[in-house]
Write an enzyme that holds these catalytic residues in place. Structure first.
Site, mmCIF file in Angstrom:
data_model
loop_
_atom_site.group_PDB
_atom_site.id
_atom_site.type_symbol
_atom_site.label_atom_id
_atom_site.label_comp_id
_atom_site.label_asym_id
_atom_site.label_seq_id
_atom_site.Cartn_x
_atom_site.Cartn_y
_atom_site.Cartn_z
ATOM 1 N N ASP A 167 5.038 3.221 -1.297
ATOM 2 C CA ASP A 167 3.899 3.552 -2.379
ATOM 3 C C ASP A 167 4.760 3.979 -3.808
ATOM 4 O O ASP A 167 5.463 4.754 -4.735
ATOM 5 C CB ASP A 167 3.514 5.183 -1.878
ATOM 6 C CG ASP A 167 2.799 4.349 -0.503
ATOM 7 O OD1 ASP A 167 1.996 3.869 -0.360
ATOM 8 O OD2 ASP A 167 2.860 5.994 0.411
ATOM 9 N N HIS B 121 5.954 -0.394 4.027
ATOM 10 C CA HIS B 121 5.086 -0.317 4.892
ATOM 11 C C HIS B 121 3.301 -1.664 4.447
ATOM 12 O O HIS B 121 3.659 -2.054 3.484
ATOM 13 C CB HIS B 121 4.127 0.622 5.303
ATOM 14 C CG HIS B 121 3.602 1.021 4.188
ATOM 15 N ND1 HIS B 121 4.242 2.301 3.312
ATOM 16 C CD2 HIS B 121 2.677 1.881 3.346
ATOM 17 C CE1 HIS B 121 3.094 2.816 2.209
ATOM 18 N NE2 HIS B 121 2.246 2.548 1.940
ATOM 19 N N ARG C 266 -5.117 10.225 2.257
ATOM 20 C CA ARG C 266 -3.465 9.861 1.850
ATOM 21 C C ARG C 266 -2.967 11.965 1.139
ATOM 22 O O ARG C 266 -3.650 11.781 0.150
ATOM 23 C CB ARG C 266 -2.918 9.219 1.104
ATOM 24 C CG ARG C 266 -1.303 9.101 1.444
ATOM 25 C CD ARG C 266 -1.132 7.691 0.951
ATOM 26 N NE ARG C 266 -0.358 7.707 0.248
ATOM 27 C CZ ARG C 266 -0.414 7.070 -1.584
ATOM 28 N NH1 ARG C 266 -0.480 5.775 -0.710
ATOM 29 N NH2 ARG C 266 0.033 7.001 -2.827
ATOM 30 N N HIS D 14 5.156 -2.703 0.424
ATOM 31 C CA HIS D 14 5.151 -1.534 -0.805
ATOM 32 C C HIS D 14 6.410 -0.209 -0.697
ATOM 33 O O HIS D 14 5.467 -0.171 0.962
ATOM 34 C CB HIS D 14 3.961 -1.919 -1.188
ATOM 35 C CG HIS D 14 3.249 -0.819 -0.986
ATOM 36 N ND1 HIS D 14 2.025 -1.624 0.207
ATOM 37 C CD2 HIS D 14 2.902 0.344 -1.180
ATOM 38 C CE1 HIS D 14 1.317 -0.428 1.319
ATOM 39 N NE2 HIS D 14 1.656 0.548 -0.007
#
Ligand SMILES: [Fe+2]
Length: 291
Positions: free
Chosen positions: A121, A267, A282, A119
């Site tokens: 993000d 990723h 994150r 995907h």
């Protein structure tokens, strides 16, 4: 970077031209196609020249890595802010008092882990994040790697006929799969989650290069074509972009950071470390509407 295709699939003919040498950091490429590990920088104290070179390293390598960094939550947020306004995740849990600091956590009792499957993000947002800066503080003795794939390279390796076919198409991305995903954190579902239509092939606003921008995590269908055709094309593209030629794989250590450009990278996080724990935060930097 130039890739060509023959009957047996994509082949690398020529890799990216190296830019000017770096003066304030060192960059060790993981592969000729994607990924660069950066050394010689303490992210708590970065000069303007180091900042420029980090930005250039991100542009040239699509994802960059730092080892042995010791940032507080505030310093992690500050590093992100140097690249732009910070994004707040539409569903995932955040640290108390810091809505922009997403919690990444999986242990033996977790029903799932963040980021499994390929995907980009939050591509369901009308203006999806430009970049994500993941700081892993605790990692398992083995496993928990993240794979990254270069979507410029995936696009370039398509046939000219496929490039022509995809030109001008848009696809629907939705965040509906967030429903129920964070229930174990006590997070209640929202009435609705973001959705957006984005070009199947987007142009990177900094490099001007084209990149494939559909992903298994968020893309539901291509607009304006029959649904079975959309499914066939998307399945082909997902298989194509998962070719290891376009990838690198990062092995985390505690206090490592990965910073990826969501506009040209997908990723995939591995959850192969049960019953161990992997955790971190994150920080996500806002991006523009894809075109
Ligand atoms: Fe992710």
């Amino acid at each position: 970077m130039t890739l060509f295709r023959d009957r047996s699939g994509p082949r690398i003919k020529h890799v990216a031209d190296e830019g000017a040498p770096y003066e304030t950091i060192t960059v060790d490429k993981l592969t000729p196609i994607i990924g660069g590990e950066i050394d010689g920088v303490d992210l708590r104290d970065i000069s303007n020249q180091q900042m420029d070179e980090i930005h250039r390293a991100l542009t040239e390598n699509c994802v960059i890595f730092f080892r042995d960094q010791h940032l507080t939550q505030e310093q992690h947020l500050d590093f992100g802010r140097r690249f732009g306004e910070l994004h707040i995740h539409p569903a995932a849990p955040a640290e108390p008092g810091h809505p922009e600091l997403m919690i990444i956590y999986a242990d033996k009792d977790s029903p799932r882990a963040n980021g499994e499957g390929w995907h980009s993000d939050v591509s369901c947002d009308p203006e999806p994040p430009m970049g994500s800066i993941l700081y892993i503080r605790k990692c398992p003795p083995k496993g928990g790697d993240t794979l990254f794939a270069n979507m410029y390279a995936a696009y370039e390796a398509l046939s000219d006929r496929m490039k022509t076919y995809l030109e001008g198409l848009t696809a629907r991305h939705t965040g509906e799969h967030y429903r129920g995903q964070y229930a174990n954190y006590g997070i209640k579902d929202k009435e609705s989650y973001p959705f957006a239509d984005h070009p199947v092939v987007r142009t990177h606003p900094v490099t001007g290069k084209k990149a494939l921008y559909v992903n298994e995590g968020f893309t539901r269908y291509i607009n304006g074509i029959p649904r079975d055709e959309s499914t066939g094309i998307l399945n082909y593209l997902y298989k194509h972009m998962a070719n290891p030629l376009f990838q690198c794989r990062f092995r985390w250590q505690e206090n490592s950071i990965a910073f990826w450009d969501n506009r040209c990278v997908q990723h995939h996080a591995m959850w192969d470390y049960w019953p161990h724990t992997r955790s971190g935060n994150r920080v996500t930097v806002k991006g523009d509407r894809p075109y």
